[in-house]
Write a protein that holds these residues in place. Sequence first.
Motif, PDB file in Angstrom:
ATOM      1  N   PRO A 168     -36.348-138.587  44.050  1.00  0.00           N
ATOM      2  CA  PRO A 168     -36.781-136.852  44.140  1.00  0.00           C
ATOM      3  C   PRO A 168     -35.392-136.227  43.513  1.00  0.00           C
ATOM      4  O   PRO A 168     -35.126-135.298  42.631  1.00  0.00           O
ATOM      5  CB  PRO A 168     -37.282-136.437  45.036  1.00  0.00           C
ATOM      6  N   ASP A 169     -34.051-136.270  44.145  1.00  0.00           N
ATOM      7  CA  ASP A 169     -33.251-135.470  44.183  1.00  0.00           C
ATOM      8  C   ASP A 169     -32.170-135.547  42.720  1.00  0.00           C
ATOM      9  O   ASP A 169     -32.061-134.719  42.342  1.00  0.00           O
ATOM     10  CB  ASP A 169     -31.653-136.412  45.374  1.00  0.00           C
ATOM     11  N   GLU A 170     -32.650-136.720  41.820  1.00  0.00           N
ATOM     12  CA  GLU A 170     -32.059-136.910  40.770  1.00  0.00           C
ATOM     13  C   GLU A 170     -32.531-136.350  39.699  1.00  0.00           C
ATOM     14  O   GLU A 170     -32.672-136.155  38.495  1.00  0.00           O
ATOM     15  CB  GLU A 170     -32.502-138.642  40.364  1.00  0.00           C
ATOM     16  N   ALA A 171     -34.195-135.544  40.070  1.00  0.00           N
ATOM     17  CA  ALA A 171     -35.219-134.241  39.042  1.00  0.00           C
ATOM     18  C   ALA A 171     -34.422-133.475  39.301  1.00  0.00           C
ATOM     19  O   ALA A 171     -34.068-132.949  39.817  1.00  0.00           O
ATOM     20  CB  ALA A 171     -36.783-135.211  39.824  1.00  0.00           C
ATOM     21  N   SER A 172     -34.095-132.784  37.928  1.00  0.00           N
ATOM     22  CA  SER A 172     -33.501-132.062  37.070  1.00  0.00           C
ATOM     23  C   SER A 172     -34.428-130.378  37.395  1.00  0.00           C
ATOM     24  O   SER A 172     -35.761-130.713  37.296  1.00  0.00           O
ATOM     25  CB  SER A 172     -32.947-131.518  35.543  1.00  0.00           C
TER      26      SER A 172
END
Length: 126
Positions: free
Chosen positions: A46-50
Amino acid sequence: MTFRRIWLGLTAAALSTHAAFAEPPGAGSVPNAQLQKEVAVLQSDPDEASQACLDALKELHETQDKLSAEQERSHDQDIAVAQDVLESDFENAIEMCGPDARRMCSKHNPSNKLAHACEMLGSVPN
């Protein structure tokens, strides 16, 4: 558990529950299905979601809530307008989240979960 992980989990649950998440008119389940695939990829990290993706998902949820409330109150012209806005929000969320999902799918040696989600998205690199 991070905010992004919780938010994407809630989004996935809402997208998979047709009773809780109305489809845009005339589009069948295509926008919902596409966004489900993108969210499945993003759930693996989820940390890759902008922030743009998260904002688009938030806007989509807000429109859905408004549409549900309007459908409960009446069956007038405002529902058609709300459904048009919902369709636009689906398209915006797909546009904002798609690049994040495809970027994640381009990573070398993805986890099994990510590889499966990318396969479903159709973004497995050759």
